[in-house]
Motif scaffolding. Structure first.
Motif, PDB file in Angstrom:
ATOM      1  N   SER A 120     -10.317   1.430  16.027  1.00 13.39           N
ATOM      2  CA  SER A 120     -11.075   0.628  17.324  1.00 13.39           C
ATOM      3  C   SER A 120     -12.557   0.266  16.993  1.00 13.39           C
ATOM      4  N   LEU A 121     -13.341   1.327  16.359  1.00 13.34           N
ATOM      5  CA  LEU A 121     -14.692   1.187  16.092  1.00 13.34           C
ATOM      6  C   LEU A 121     -14.409  -0.216  14.991  1.00 13.34           C
ATOM      7  N   ARG A 122     -13.773  -0.159  14.074  1.00 13.24           N
ATOM      8  CA  ARG A 122     -13.916  -1.336  13.174  1.00 13.24           C
ATOM      9  C   ARG A 122     -13.410  -2.488  13.677  1.00 13.24           C
ATOM     10  N   ALA A 123     -12.692  -2.601  14.869  1.00 14.37           N
ATOM     11  CA  ALA A 123     -12.333  -3.808  15.445  1.00 14.37           C
ATOM     12  C   ALA A 123     -13.428  -4.196  16.306  1.00 14.37           C
ATOM     13  N   MET A 124     -14.389  -3.378  16.648  1.00 19.53           N
ATOM     14  CA  MET A 124     -15.459  -3.628  17.933  1.00 19.53           C
ATOM     15  C   MET A 124     -16.735  -4.009  16.979  1.00 19.53           C
ATOM     16  N   GLU A 125     -16.530  -3.793  15.562  1.00 16.54           N
ATOM     17  CA  GLU A 125     -17.835  -3.888  14.938  1.00 16.54           C
ATOM     18  C   GLU A 125     -18.676  -5.410  15.047  1.00 16.54           C
ATOM     19  N   ALA A 126     -18.046  -6.310  15.103  1.00 13.58           N
ATOM     20  CA  ALA A 126     -18.554  -7.576  15.048  1.00 13.58           C
ATOM     21  C   ALA A 126     -19.688  -7.737  16.330  1.00 13.58           C
ATOM     22  N   LYS A 127     -18.871  -7.362  17.314  1.00 14.36           N
ATOM     23  CA  LYS A 127     -19.582  -7.644  18.704  1.00 14.36           C
ATOM     24  C   LYS A 127     -19.982  -6.454  19.808  1.00 14.36           C
ATOM     25  N   GLY A 128     -19.468  -5.539  19.218  1.00 13.39           N
ATOM     26  CA  GLY A 128     -19.763  -4.203  20.221  1.00 13.39           C
ATOM     27  C   GLY A 128     -18.646  -4.091  21.012  1.00 13.39           C
ATOM     28  N   GLY A 129     -18.673  -2.878  22.004  1.00 20.70           N
ATOM     29  CA  GLY A 129     -17.772  -2.562  22.791  1.00 20.70           C
ATOM     30  C   GLY A 129     -18.157  -1.236  23.396  1.00 20.70           C
ATOM     31  N   SER A 130     -16.835  -0.400  23.932  1.00 21.33           N
ATOM     32  CA  SER A 130     -17.026   0.797  24.083  1.00 21.33           C
ATOM     33  C   SER A 130     -15.415   1.485  24.030  1.00 21.33           C
ATOM     34  N   ALA A 131     -15.694   2.733  24.006  1.00 23.52           N
ATOM     35  CA  ALA A 131     -14.349   3.528  23.711  1.00 23.52           C
ATOM     36  C   ALA A 131     -14.522   4.920  24.800  1.00 23.52           C
ATOM     37  N   VAL A 132     -13.404   5.400  25.191  1.00 31.95           N
ATOM     38  CA  VAL A 132     -13.485   6.590  25.637  1.00 31.95           C
ATOM     39  C   VAL A 132     -12.190   7.652  25.132  1.00 31.95           C
ATOM     40  N   ASN A 175     -17.819   7.524  24.530  1.00 32.69           N
ATOM     41  CA  ASN A 175     -17.710   8.935  25.430  1.00 32.69           C
ATOM     42  C   ASN A 175     -16.651   9.530  25.505  1.00 32.69           C
ATOM     43  N   ALA A 176     -16.606  10.748  26.097  1.00 31.51           N
ATOM     44  CA  ALA A 176     -15.292  11.422  26.331  1.00 31.51           C
ATOM     45  C   ALA A 176     -15.083  12.008  27.591  1.00 31.51           C
ATOM     46  N   ILE A 177     -14.161  12.125  28.149  1.00 32.16           N
ATOM     47  CA  ILE A 177     -13.744  12.600  29.388  1.00 32.16           C
ATOM     48  C   ILE A 177     -12.960  13.821  29.151  1.00 32.16           C
ATOM     49  N   ALA A 178     -13.432  15.011  30.076  1.00 33.88           N
ATOM     50  CA  ALA A 178     -12.777  16.156  29.871  1.00 33.88           C
ATOM     51  C   ALA A 178     -11.956  16.587  31.122  1.00 33.88           C
ATOM     52  N   PRO A 179     -10.701  16.204  31.441  1.00 36.46           N
ATOM     53  CA  PRO A 179     -10.281  16.580  32.757  1.00 36.46           C
ATOM     54  C   PRO A 179      -9.622  17.808  32.870  1.00 36.46           C
ATOM     55  N   GLY A 180      -9.801  18.463  34.227  1.00 40.19           N
ATOM     56  CA  GLY A 180      -9.175  19.694  34.378  1.00 40.19           C
ATOM     57  C   GLY A 180      -7.547  19.408  34.498  1.00 40.19           C
ATOM     58  N   ALA A 236     -21.821   1.490  32.872  1.00 41.56           N
ATOM     59  CA  ALA A 236     -22.251   2.930  32.135  1.00 41.56           C
ATOM     60  C   ALA A 236     -22.972   2.388  30.794  1.00 41.56           C
ATOM     61  N   ALA A 237     -23.697   1.228  30.956  1.00 46.28           N
ATOM     62  CA  ALA A 237     -24.347   0.525  29.697  1.00 46.28           C
ATOM     63  C   ALA A 237     -25.396   1.582  29.017  1.00 46.28           C
ATOM     64  N   ASN A 238     -25.903   2.775  29.663  1.00 44.72           N
ATOM     65  CA  ASN A 238     -27.001   3.341  28.982  1.00 44.72           C
ATOM     66  C   ASN A 238     -26.419   4.725  28.682  1.00 44.72           C
ATOM     67  N   ILE A 239     -24.953   5.064  28.752  1.00 41.89           N
ATOM     68  CA  ILE A 239     -24.175   6.269  28.656  1.00 41.89           C
ATOM     69  C   ILE A 239     -23.358   6.108  27.207  1.00 41.89           C
ATOM     70  N   THR A 240     -23.796   6.963  26.410  1.00 44.28           N
ATOM     71  CA  THR A 240     -23.038   7.189  25.192  1.00 44.28           C
ATOM     72  C   THR A 240     -23.164   8.509  24.759  1.00 44.28           C
ATOM     73  N   GLY A 241     -22.152   8.922  24.061  1.00 38.15           N
ATOM     74  CA  GLY A 241     -22.166  10.199  23.409  1.00 38.15           C
ATOM     75  C   GLY A 241     -21.981  11.564  24.551  1.00 38.15           C
ATOM     76  N   HIS A 242     -21.670  11.164  25.779  1.00 39.39           N
ATOM     77  CA  HIS A 242     -21.244  12.138  26.931  1.00 39.39           C
ATOM     78  C   HIS A 242     -19.949  12.649  27.140  1.00 39.39           C
ATOM     79  N   VAL A 243     -19.809  13.903  27.485  1.00 44.86           N
ATOM     80  CA  VAL A 243     -18.588  14.182  27.771  1.00 44.86           C
ATOM     81  C   VAL A 243     -18.569  14.531  29.134  1.00 44.86           C
ATOM     82  N   MET A 244     -17.896  13.582  29.994  1.00 42.94           N
ATOM     83  CA  MET A 244     -17.655  13.770  31.421  1.00 42.94           C
ATOM     84  C   MET A 244     -16.707  14.815  31.882  1.00 42.94           C
ATOM     85  N   VAL A 245     -17.217  15.786  32.669  1.00 46.24           N
ATOM     86  CA  VAL A 245     -16.115  16.897  32.971  1.00 46.24           C
ATOM     87  C   VAL A 245     -15.614  16.440  34.550  1.00 46.24           C
ATOM     88  N   SER A 246     -14.376  16.347  34.676  1.00 50.40           N
ATOM     89  CA  SER A 246     -13.828  15.914  36.023  1.00 50.40           C
ATOM     90  C   SER A 246     -12.747  17.058  36.068  1.00 50.40           C
TER      91      SER A 246
END
Length: 252
Positions: A120-132, A175-180, A236-246
């Motif tokens: 996914s990162l390689r596929a986004m490299e040209a124009k940017g993007g986001s992953a969770v 980013n990552a999400i950590a569900p309960g 969430a344009a200013n959020i990266t490297g965050h692990v959201m706990v839900s």
């Protein structure tokens, strides 16, 4: 008017898309305008059952299969978003686990997540993007009897943070999400869960399990999808490297 969580015209990859959180994400992305979806799961029938608008590519196979990614990656060029979700469960104390069982879980939950994210990162490299990346509170709070699952989820959460640092200047947020506890099919493979369902039913079983959560309930897949799409979106344009706990307070 364009909203910050509008995915109109965008493309997205979702793994583990045939059920649970993955299916909820696929439906939510389609409902919010995503034009092109790549959905991956071992359950081909489950993928086929998703009735979604737009251009939908259903890929049946395991995220742990390197050849799947070798074939799929060229088709992902220009990808906007990725939900790294596919995973399997496991039970038993670490001292009683075989290497084969340990590797079975790691192959999907860690190796598969790595290949998904890297492609996914390689596929986004040209124009940017986001992953969770979908992690778990079991990667934060140690619980007995789920060693390989908890370890794999701790690892993918940290993988997301490393990827965030590596790709920020390319305009890619990770980013990552950590569900309960979430009401999904992943519970079905557990022997204790099966016994409880046979004795008192599924709803009562989940309610009993949720007693360890301060809010006293398990989340729905749709609730998790809402949080994941928030992290993917421009809101969430200013959020990266965050692990959201839900987790309804489970890790408190």
């Amino acid at each position: 008017m364009t909203t910050l969580q509008d995915f109109s015209g965008r493309s997205a990859l979702v793994t583990g898309a045939a059920s649970g959180i993955g299916a909820a994400c696929a439906r939510a992305l389609a409902a919010r305008g995503a034009a092109r979806l790549f959905l991956v799961d071992v359950d081909g029938a489950g993928l086929d059952a998703l009735d979604l608008p737009g251009e939908v590519h259903r890929i049946t196979g395991s995220v742990a299969d390197e050849t799947l990614w070798q074939a799929l990656e060229p088709r992902l060029t220009g990808l906007d978003h990725a939900v790294v979700n596919a995973g399997i469960g496991s039970g038993g104390p670490i001292a009683g686990l075989s290497l084969a069982e340990w590797r079975r879980v790691m192959a999907v939950n860690l190796d598969g997540a790595f290949m998904t994210l890297a492609s996914s990162l390689r596929a986004m490299e040209a124009k940017g993007g986001s992953a969770v990346v979908v992690a778990s509170t079991t990667g934060i709070k140690p619980l007995p009897g789920i060693g390989p699952y908890g370890v794999s989820k701790a690892a993918v959460a940290h993988m997301a943070r490393i990827a965030a640092v590596e790709n920020a200047r390319k305009g890619i947020r990770v980013n990552a999400i950590a569900p309960g506890g979430v009401d999904t099919a992943i519970w079905e493979s557990g022997e204790d869960f099966q016994r409880s369902v046979a004795a008192i039913g599924r709803e009562a079983t989940l309610k009993a399990m949720a007693k360890t959560t301060p809010l006293g309930r398990f989340a729905s897949s749709e609730e998790m999808a809402d949080s994941i799409l928030y992290l993917l979106s421009d809101a969430a344009a200013n959020i990266t490297g965050h692990v959201m706990v839900s987790d309804g307070g489970f890790t408190l």
